[in-house]
Motif scaffolding. Structure first.
Motif, PDB file in Angstrom:
ATOM      1  N   THR A  84       3.129-102.475 -34.266  1.00  0.00           N
ATOM      2  CA  THR A  84       3.561-101.556 -33.150  1.00  0.00           C
ATOM      3  C   THR A  84       4.739-102.357 -32.438  1.00  0.00           C
ATOM      4  N   ARG A  85       4.338-103.449 -32.229  1.00  0.00           N
ATOM      5  CA  ARG A  85       5.588-104.249 -31.227  1.00  0.00           C
ATOM      6  C   ARG A  85       7.031-104.442 -32.136  1.00  0.00           C
ATOM      7  N   GLU A  86       6.888-104.574 -33.459  1.00  0.00           N
ATOM      8  CA  GLU A  86       8.140-104.769 -34.414  1.00  0.00           C
ATOM      9  C   GLU A  86       8.778-103.008 -34.281  1.00  0.00           C
ATOM     10  N   LEU A  87       7.859-102.228 -34.430  1.00  0.00           N
ATOM     11  CA  LEU A  87       8.710-101.159 -34.407  1.00  0.00           C
ATOM     12  C   LEU A  87       9.191-100.417 -33.098  1.00  0.00           C
ATOM     13  N   GLU A  88       8.535-100.932 -31.998  1.00  0.00           N
ATOM     14  CA  GLU A  88       9.094-100.765 -30.736  1.00  0.00           C
ATOM     15  C   GLU A  88      10.467-101.416 -30.420  1.00  0.00           C
ATOM     16  N   ARG A  89      10.469-102.607 -30.977  1.00  0.00           N
ATOM     17  CA  ARG A  89      11.678-103.636 -31.166  1.00  0.00           C
ATOM     18  C   ARG A  89      12.722-102.583 -32.025  1.00  0.00           C
ATOM     19  N   ILE A  90      12.580-102.274 -32.868  1.00  0.00           N
ATOM     20  CA  ILE A  90      13.724-101.272 -33.726  1.00  0.00           C
ATOM     21  C   ILE A  90      13.855 -99.915 -32.689  1.00  0.00           C
ATOM     22  N   LEU A  91      12.692 -99.495 -31.900  1.00  0.00           N
ATOM     23  CA  LEU A  91      13.253 -98.266 -31.518  1.00  0.00           C
ATOM     24  C   LEU A  91      13.863 -98.394 -30.039  1.00  0.00           C
ATOM     25  N   ASP A  92      13.765 -99.854 -29.651  1.00  0.00           N
ATOM     26  CA  ASP A  92      14.662-100.316 -28.381  1.00  0.00           C
ATOM     27  C   ASP A  92      16.077-100.485 -28.989  1.00  0.00           C
ATOM     28  N   THR A  93      16.523-100.693 -29.934  1.00  0.00           N
ATOM     29  CA  THR A  93      17.818-101.007 -30.413  1.00  0.00           C
ATOM     30  C   THR A  93      18.619 -99.450 -30.295  1.00  0.00           C
ATOM     31  N   CYS A  94      18.095 -98.413 -30.069  1.00  0.00           N
ATOM     32  CA  CYS A  94      18.761 -97.059 -30.123  1.00  0.00           C
ATOM     33  C   CYS A  94      19.777 -97.068 -28.829  1.00  0.00           C
ATOM     34  N   THR A  95      21.015 -96.830 -29.148  1.00  0.00           N
ATOM     35  CA  THR A  95      21.866 -96.917 -28.055  1.00  0.00           C
ATOM     36  C   THR A  95      22.399 -95.548 -27.681  1.00  0.00           C
ATOM     37  N   LEU A  96      21.766 -94.323 -28.318  1.00  0.00           N
ATOM     38  CA  LEU A  96      22.235 -93.017 -28.150  1.00  0.00           C
ATOM     39  C   LEU A  96      21.587 -92.373 -26.838  1.00  0.00           C
ATOM     40  N   ASP A  97      22.312 -91.689 -26.164  1.00  0.00           N
ATOM     41  CA  ASP A  97      21.601 -90.723 -25.040  1.00  0.00           C
ATOM     42  C   ASP A  97      20.840 -89.613 -25.645  1.00  0.00           C
ATOM     43  N   LEU A  98      19.798 -89.314 -24.865  1.00  0.00           N
ATOM     44  CA  LEU A  98      19.181 -88.134 -25.148  1.00  0.00           C
ATOM     45  C   LEU A  98      19.889 -86.673 -25.066  1.00  0.00           C
ATOM     46  N   THR A  99      19.801 -86.218 -26.117  1.00  0.00           N
ATOM     47  CA  THR A  99      20.568 -84.974 -26.387  1.00  0.00           C
ATOM     48  C   THR A  99      19.605 -83.749 -26.283  1.00  0.00           C
ATOM     49  N   PRO A 100      20.074 -82.632 -26.205  1.00  0.00           N
ATOM     50  CA  PRO A 100      19.053 -81.457 -26.620  1.00  0.00           C
ATOM     51  C   PRO A 100      18.723 -81.158 -28.041  1.00  0.00           C
ATOM     52  N   VAL A 101      19.714 -81.659 -28.847  1.00  0.00           N
ATOM     53  CA  VAL A 101      19.165 -81.351 -30.569  1.00  0.00           C
ATOM     54  C   VAL A 101      20.145 -82.426 -31.146  1.00  0.00           C
ATOM     55  N   ASP A 102      19.642 -83.018 -32.330  1.00  0.00           N
ATOM     56  CA  ASP A 102      20.405 -83.796 -33.182  1.00  0.00           C
ATOM     57  C   ASP A 102      20.011 -83.589 -34.843  1.00  0.00           C
ATOM     58  N   GLU A 103      20.912 -83.640 -35.517  1.00  0.00           N
ATOM     59  CA  GLU A 103      20.486 -83.590 -36.906  1.00  0.00           C
ATOM     60  C   GLU A 103      20.169 -84.957 -37.465  1.00  0.00           C
ATOM     61  N   VAL A 104      18.775 -85.032 -37.728  1.00  0.00           N
ATOM     62  CA  VAL A 104      18.446 -86.406 -38.162  1.00  0.00           C
ATOM     63  C   VAL A 104      18.273 -86.758 -39.674  1.00  0.00           C
TER      64      VAL A 104
END
Length: 184
Positions: free
Chosen positions: A13-33
């Motif tokens: 989980t710590r490694e996954l959280e490290r990857i998640l923390d690399t996200c530089t995007l702002d939270l938007t109402p909707v995104d095509e993932v």
């Protein structure tokens, strides 16, 4: 702590959280993932006009029956196919019991001509992204690390630690099965 051995060492989980923390995007109402697969918030989910503009045909609500989350087939009528999961974004909730059902719903919808799926919870950050990751793992044969890396390039997501542990367990199960039967 749940972990699984990946190609680049121990994944936990710590490694996954490290990857998640690399996200530089702002939270938007909707995104095509993923092609024709969107993650978003409850405001978009309750805006049928916005969903139609996106071309959405199917709605997966990971916060079904939660306060502020309107959603059932009556609300969406014949314009959308609806599936609701009454999940709590908590350290105790077992979302893994819905992984296959959600993945099947998404997969079936995306196989339809012009099928587009909108997956949401309240913010479009934890429950919805967990279900999309389960889909990528179960139906697209993606490893968890690759799925997380893919999502953070397209949306500000952050499954809670409990959900990350459940995804790690799924990743380990799938890898064991694929080692025993490589065509799965």
């Amino acid at each position: 702590m749940t972990s699984t051995r990946g190609k680049r060492g121990l994944l936990d989980t710590r490694e996954l959280e490290r990857i998640l923390d690399t996200c530089t995007l702002d939270l938007t109402p909707v995104d095509e993932v993923w092609p024709n697969l969107f993650i978003g918030n409850v405001a978009i989910a309750q805006n049928r006009t916005a969903l139609k503009k996106l071309g959405v045909t199917h709605v997966l609500n990971a916060a079904h029956t939660k306060q502020g989350s309107i959603g059932d087939q009556d609300f969406y009528g014949e314009a959308f196919v609806y599936h609701g999961i009454a999940a709590d974004d908590s350290s105790k909730f077992d979302l893994s019991v819905y992984f296959r059902t959600a993945a099947d719903f998404i997969h079936k919808a995306l196989k339809k001509k012009d099928g587009k799926v909108f997956v949401h919870c309240i913010m479009g950050v934890s429950r919805s992204s967990t279900l999309v990751l389960a889909y990528l793992m179960l139906k697209r044969r993606m490893r968890l690390r690759a799925g997380v890396e893919t999502l953070v390039q397209r949306r500000a997501v952050y499954p809670n630690r409990n959900f990350l542990s459940q995804l790690l367990e799924l990743d380990a199960q799938l890898q064991r099965k694929r080692r025993l039967c490589p065509i799965l």
